[in-house]
Enzyme design. Structure first.
Site, PDB file in Angstrom:
ATOM      1  N   ALA A   1     -76.810  67.148  69.191  1.00  0.00           N
ATOM      2  CA  ALA A   1     -78.114  67.256  69.846  1.00  0.00           C
ATOM      3  C   ALA A   1     -77.995  67.041  71.350  1.00  0.00           C
ATOM      4  CB  ALA A   1     -79.093  66.254  69.236  1.00  0.00           C
TER       5      ALA A   1
ATOM      6  N   ALA B   1     -69.219  65.178  60.459  1.00  0.00           N
ATOM      7  CA  ALA B   1     -70.026  66.011  59.564  1.00  0.00           C
ATOM      8  C   ALA B   1     -69.137  67.083  58.935  1.00  0.00           C
ATOM      9  CB  ALA B   1     -71.178  66.655  60.343  1.00  0.00           C
TER      10      ALA B   1
ATOM     11  N   GLY C   1     -70.025  69.239  55.972  1.00  0.00           N
ATOM     12  CA  GLY C   1     -70.572  70.392  55.252  1.00  0.00           C
ATOM     13  C   GLY C   1     -70.794  71.630  56.099  1.00  0.00           C
TER      14      GLY C   1
ATOM     15  N   GLU D   1     -75.159  74.335  48.866  1.00  0.00           N
ATOM     16  CA  GLU D   1     -75.228  72.899  48.643  1.00  0.00           C
ATOM     17  C   GLU D   1     -76.510  72.547  47.915  1.00  0.00           C
ATOM     18  OE1 GLU D   1     -72.558  71.538  52.521  1.00  0.00           O
ATOM     19  OE2 GLU D   1     -74.704  71.114  52.494  1.00  0.00           O
TER      20      GLU D   1
ATOM     21  N   HIS E   1     -75.714  59.126  50.692  1.00  0.00           N
ATOM     22  CA  HIS E   1     -74.800  60.177  50.258  1.00  0.00           C
ATOM     23  C   HIS E   1     -74.199  59.761  48.924  1.00  0.00           C
ATOM     24  CE1 HIS E   1     -71.620  63.142  50.143  1.00  0.00           C
ATOM     25  NE2 HIS E   1     -72.151  63.733  51.188  1.00  0.00           N
TER      26      HIS E   1
ATOM     27  N   ARG F   1     -79.707  65.282  46.956  1.00  0.00           N
ATOM     28  CA  ARG F   1     -78.907  64.067  47.087  1.00  0.00           C
ATOM     29  C   ARG F   1     -79.592  62.833  46.519  1.00  0.00           C
ATOM     30  NH1 ARG F   1     -76.526  64.817  53.226  1.00  0.00           N
ATOM     31  NH2 ARG F   1     -74.929  66.348  52.713  1.00  0.00           N
TER      32      ARG F   1
ATOM     33  N   HIS G   1     -76.444  57.189  54.427  1.00  0.00           N
ATOM     34  CA  HIS G   1     -75.900  58.372  55.096  1.00  0.00           C
ATOM     35  C   HIS G   1     -76.781  58.921  56.202  1.00  0.00           C
ATOM     36  CE1 HIS G   1     -73.471  61.906  55.610  1.00  0.00           C
ATOM     37  NE2 HIS G   1     -74.430  62.719  55.224  1.00  0.00           N
TER      38      HIS G   1
ATOM     39  N   ARG H   1     -84.128  64.831  53.133  1.00  0.00           N
ATOM     40  CA  ARG H   1     -83.456  65.874  53.901  1.00  0.00           C
ATOM     41  C   ARG H   1     -82.667  66.795  52.985  1.00  0.00           C
ATOM     42  NH1 ARG H   1     -78.048  66.450  56.518  1.00  0.00           N
ATOM     43  NH2 ARG H   1     -77.430  64.699  55.220  1.00  0.00           N
TER      44      ARG H   1
ATOM     45  N   LEU I   1     -77.974  69.367  61.173  1.00  0.00           N
ATOM     46  CA  LEU I   1     -77.364  69.992  62.344  1.00  0.00           C
ATOM     47  C   LEU I   1     -78.238  71.128  62.864  1.00  0.00           C
ATOM     48  CD1 LEU I   1     -73.528  70.105  61.566  1.00  0.00           C
ATOM     49  CD2 LEU I   1     -74.670  68.840  63.390  1.00  0.00           C
TER      50      LEU I   1
END
Length: 545
Positions: free
Chosen positions: A21, A58, A60, A130, A246, A292, A353, A388, A394
């Protein structure tokens, strides 16, 4: 008149934090064509090394509508479903519609995303799938996407003449004058005096607060600094009860904070009990592709039911060459700890996480305090809601960094310079006789949060947590006032502040929704439209159904 040595040279924009960011915002702003030969003076300040943050780890990828079989509407629908009724639909559409352009910007910067050769002989980006996603839409760089993004953007930022990198300077608090943010007070690593850096605009890109919990996938820098500073400066925070755990961190005494990417389950990995029995199908028909929160709670329940230390993640049934090619980082790290992904199940446990709540912002990253912006995990934009969806974070960083950069550019071209910040006046002036109290309070805080405000909660646990954290807060604040500050003390003060806010949000929500699961209120409230949990400094806490 000479400048005080405690007043650093002023800048136009001060960005606190240097993950995806912060780097994206700085580069977008510096490269804006409206500046011509005179870009703004941008300072990237970080309490550690520039690349030291969550982005680097990160694994994924980034969720984006890229394939012709996917659609913006499908991505929106998936995000809203996972968010359990608390996503802001306007924000979700805003982010998803701008996703492709945001990822294309990364491609243009040189991020080497993984490609594949399709059946027709053409080459395109490999898209993973995912939990929570109905399509393959995760663009990635093998299993180290964050690392490739961070290193690529770091290199460009270091080379840009308009950007100054200020490493090893911890932001202690924001500087406020005439009801606007006018800079920040920074503590250098050498332990010298706090210095004040004036800025026309300040951006919080400080990341999450995973270190508030005993077990976390986050790096050590994730101490909630931006959230705590914004709260002390008068900004609202929201939805901090929704902390994502996570499901699959490697269970090994030396494997600190190492997670096994969710993309493993997207490619067929199964979660098993010690005897080899799968169990996720008993909790959700989507099995390993459930979101998750569902997976983490299922693991937590099985561990408690059977008295287990861990469960196991198994992808050994897939072709070993495929596993090594798609997950080289995970495979290599597991080998270092004595586990071969291609041959055997790997022990895993859940760990804190991602913080879905944070500093409340609008569609341009603006907070309640003029001159102060917040982007990335420290912000609560309305995208994630109560949970989330994988790899949306991201994407959120990229889209909101671009939006905030655009707004800041307009402010710099329109508004007059703000007043100089007041000098820093906090903290004591003598060294503490011993630091064991700080270390003890740090450990106790994280254990209290893990035991009472973890994956599963109760009203009694939350009340106990609030009482104990209140005592810790008084101890830490007294230590802060009496003695010279240092990094551990500043971070502990911020963690205690964020812990109190998490518990206050959790106590306000008398239902279970998304990541917040309370055994005393096990179901979502019926007959009412769900509302975000918004805390305002000086105001009573809300009471939510």
């Amino acid at each position: 008149m000479s400048r005080s040595p405690l007043l650093l040279p002023p800048c136009d924009v001060l960005v606190l934090g240097t993950g995806a960011a912060g780097l994206t915002l700085a580069l977008r702003l510096a490269e804006d064509r409206r500046w011509g030969e005179q870009p703004p003076r941008i300072v990237l300040a970080t309490k550690g090394a520039l690349r030291e943050g969550a982005t680097l780890y990160a694994q994924g990828g980034i969720s984006v509508v890229w394939d012709e079989t996917d659609s913006v509407e499908a991505h929106i629908a998936d995000t809203l479903a996972v968010g359990a009724g608390l996503c802001d639909p306007e924000v979700v559409r805003f982010v998803v519609e701008r996703g492709r352009a945001a990822v294309q910007w990364l491609v243009d910067q040189g991020v080497p995303f993984t490609t594949e050769t399709r059946a027709d002989g053409t080459v395109g980006y490999h898209l993973a799938r995912e939990g929570g996603h109905s399509r393959r839409r995760i663009i990635h760089a093998a299993d180290a996407t964050g690392r490739e993004v961070e290193l690529t953007l770091e290199g460009r930022a270091r080379r840009h003449p308009a950007i100054t990198v200020l490493e090893h300077h911890l932001a202690v608090d924001l500087a406020v004058a005439e009801d606007r943010c006018v800079g920040a007070h920074l503590l250098p690593r050498d332990g010298g005096e706090v210095r004040t850096l004036p800025a026309r605009c300040v951006v919080l890109a400080t990341g999450g607060a995973g270190k508030v919990y005993l077990y976390t996938s986050n790096p050590d820098v994730a101490t909630g600094d931006g959230i705590a500073m914004a709260w002390r400066a008068g900004c609202r925070v929201a939805n901090l009860e929704f902390f994502q755990f996570h499901p699959t961190c490697l269970y090994h005494p030396q494997a600190k904070s190492f997670l096994l990417t969710e993309a493993l389950r997207g490619e067929g990995a199964r979660l098993l009990l010690p005897g080899g029995e799968p169990f996720l199908h008993r909790y959700d028909p989507r099995g390993e592709l459930a979101p998750r929160d569902v997976v983490a709670r299922a693991i937590d329940q099985e561990m408690k039911r059977l008295g287990l230390d861990c469960v196991y993640l198994d992808i050994s049934h897939r072709d070993p060459a495929f596993v090594r090619a798609h997950f080289p980082t995970v495979h290599r790290r597991c080998l270092e700890f004595g586990y071969d992904l291609t041959r055997e199940p790997v022990p895993v446990v859940p760990a804190a996480h991602y913080c879905c709540g944070g500093v409340l912002t609008d569609l341009r990253g603006r907070t309640d305090l003029p001159g102060l912006y917040c982007v990335g995990e420290a912000a609560c934009t309305g995208l994630h809601g109560a949970n989330r969806m994988a790899s949306n974070s991201l994407l959120e960083c990229l889209v909101f960094a671009a939006a905030a950069a655009e707004d800041i550019a307009e402010v710099l071209t329109r508004d007059a310079a703000p007043p100089l910040p007041p000098p820093w006046s906090g903290g004591g002036r003598r060294d503490a006789p011993e630091e064991v109290l700080v270390a003890h309070d740090w450990d106790e805080l994280r254990r209290v949060m893990w035991d009472y405000v973890g994956i599963v909660r109760t009203d009694e646990r939350l009340d106990r947590a609030m009482g104990r954290i209140g005592v810790l807060a008084e101890e830490v604040e007294e230590h802060y006032r009496r003695y010279r500050i240092h990094r551990d003390l500043v971070e502990l003060r911020n963690l205690v502040q964020v812990a109190q806010l998490i518990v206050r949000c959790a106590r306000a929500r008398k239902e279970s929704r998304g990541l917040h699961h309370n055994l005393d209120h096990p179901c979502p409230a019926e007959g009412v439209h769900p509302r975000p949990t918004v805390l305002r400094p000086g105001a009573p806490d809300p009471v939510l159904p």
